[in-house]
Design an enzyme around this catalytic site. Sequence first.
Site, PDB file in Angstrom:
ATOM      1  N   GLN A  72      36.807 -21.443 107.500  1.00 37.15           N
ATOM      2  CA  GLN A  72      37.115 -20.089 107.171  1.00 37.15           C
ATOM      3  C   GLN A  72      37.003 -19.039 108.375  1.00 37.15           C
ATOM      4  OE1 GLN A  72      36.972 -18.741 102.669  1.00 37.15           O
ATOM      5  NE2 GLN A  72      35.004 -19.983 102.898  1.00 37.15           N
ATOM      6  N   HIS A  73      37.356 -19.562 109.535  1.00 35.09           N
ATOM      7  CA  HIS A  73      37.318 -18.644 110.750  1.00 35.09           C
ATOM      8  C   HIS A  73      38.161 -19.399 111.619  1.00 35.09           C
ATOM      9  CE1 HIS A  73      34.134 -21.902 111.404  1.00 35.09           C
ATOM     10  NE2 HIS A  73      34.959 -22.303 112.383  1.00 35.09           N
ATOM     11  N   ALA A  74      38.633 -18.640 112.632  1.00 32.01           N
ATOM     12  CA  ALA A  74      39.392 -19.491 114.019  1.00 32.01           C
ATOM     13  C   ALA A  74      38.135 -19.148 114.893  1.00 32.01           C
ATOM     14  CB  ALA A  74      40.639 -18.176 114.058  1.00 32.01           C
ATOM     15  N   GLY A 120      40.972 -22.135 110.305  1.00 41.96           N
ATOM     16  CA  GLY A 120      40.999 -23.213 109.529  1.00 41.96           C
ATOM     17  C   GLY A 120      39.795 -23.318 108.429  1.00 41.96           C
TER      18      GLY A 120
END
Lengths: 163, 163
Positions: free
Chosen positions: A79-81, A126
Amino acid sequence: MATRYSLVVPVFGNETAPPPASTVAAGKTRVKGVFVRDLTEVTDVRGNLVAGEIGEFLPFAVARFFVVHGVSSRQIRGQHAHRKCHQFLVCVRGSCRVIADDGKHREEFLLDTPARGVYLPPRTWGVQYDYSADASLLVFASHAYEPDDYIRDYEAFLRLVRR
Amino acid sequence: MATRYSLVVPVFGNETAPPPASTVAAGKTRVKGVFVRDLTEVTDVRGNLVAGEIGEFLPFAVARFFVVHGVSSRQIRGQHAHRKCHQFLVCVRGSCRVIADDGKHREEFLLDTPARGVYLPPRTWGVQYDYSADASLLVFASHAYEPDDYIRDYEAFLRLVRR
């Protein structure tokens, strides 16, 4: 043997059903820069070996690796890029699902074999989830850990990639 | 949970008993250049992560990785040395035993956690065995696969290291 999940995809109607995970196709995806890559498999009486050569198919030098394990199936990770960091994900044991999102297209991949990996370039949102109890997810990263490299807010991610 | 093995080490006599596996100590070993290294562990409600940074503790750039899995406990793998290739072994799931031998000293390591790895420099005779059914052994290598880099005969290995 890893638990294998299969999503039931209705033939008619039901637009809310999740898309089928990409369990088979190696190659490019609809998500910008993201690809699925088969590793080299060597199987003999002594067991199985899967191998990857960095220069050949990882488009980055590996600065860091990490292994995620012991994750409950209810937990969602990622839950981040990343701003700069490239990653390559291989589920070396068990299975998990990986979502890749470029702000325009989103795809989900079922990783249920150590013989296949997913490459996520920088500026890819992602998510990993649906870990089997025995899952071990190996991640190669192009950069050392840098908190400032993370974009943890999806709206901020969208602003960045749409800029 | 990985099956854990423990070797019974007799207090008196019995010189044929195997030495205890190094299950705990990170650091140098008696085998030339070989060391055991703890990875960074991060554990929270979302599961466990172990990480290693290449420059920090792997004394080589990674050119290749491979994962050995599905090995019967009766099988013995390795049984060779490399002329040039450095390796770092992490059992990311389950357990296995690694023997490292420099031609003078020999040590055995029980790898039963993804949070610890063993570094084998070139010119180290290596053996892996006693794989648990669920074992996945991750190996980082400094070189691409080169058949000529392997020394598969122990006597030839001894001649090389004693030269």
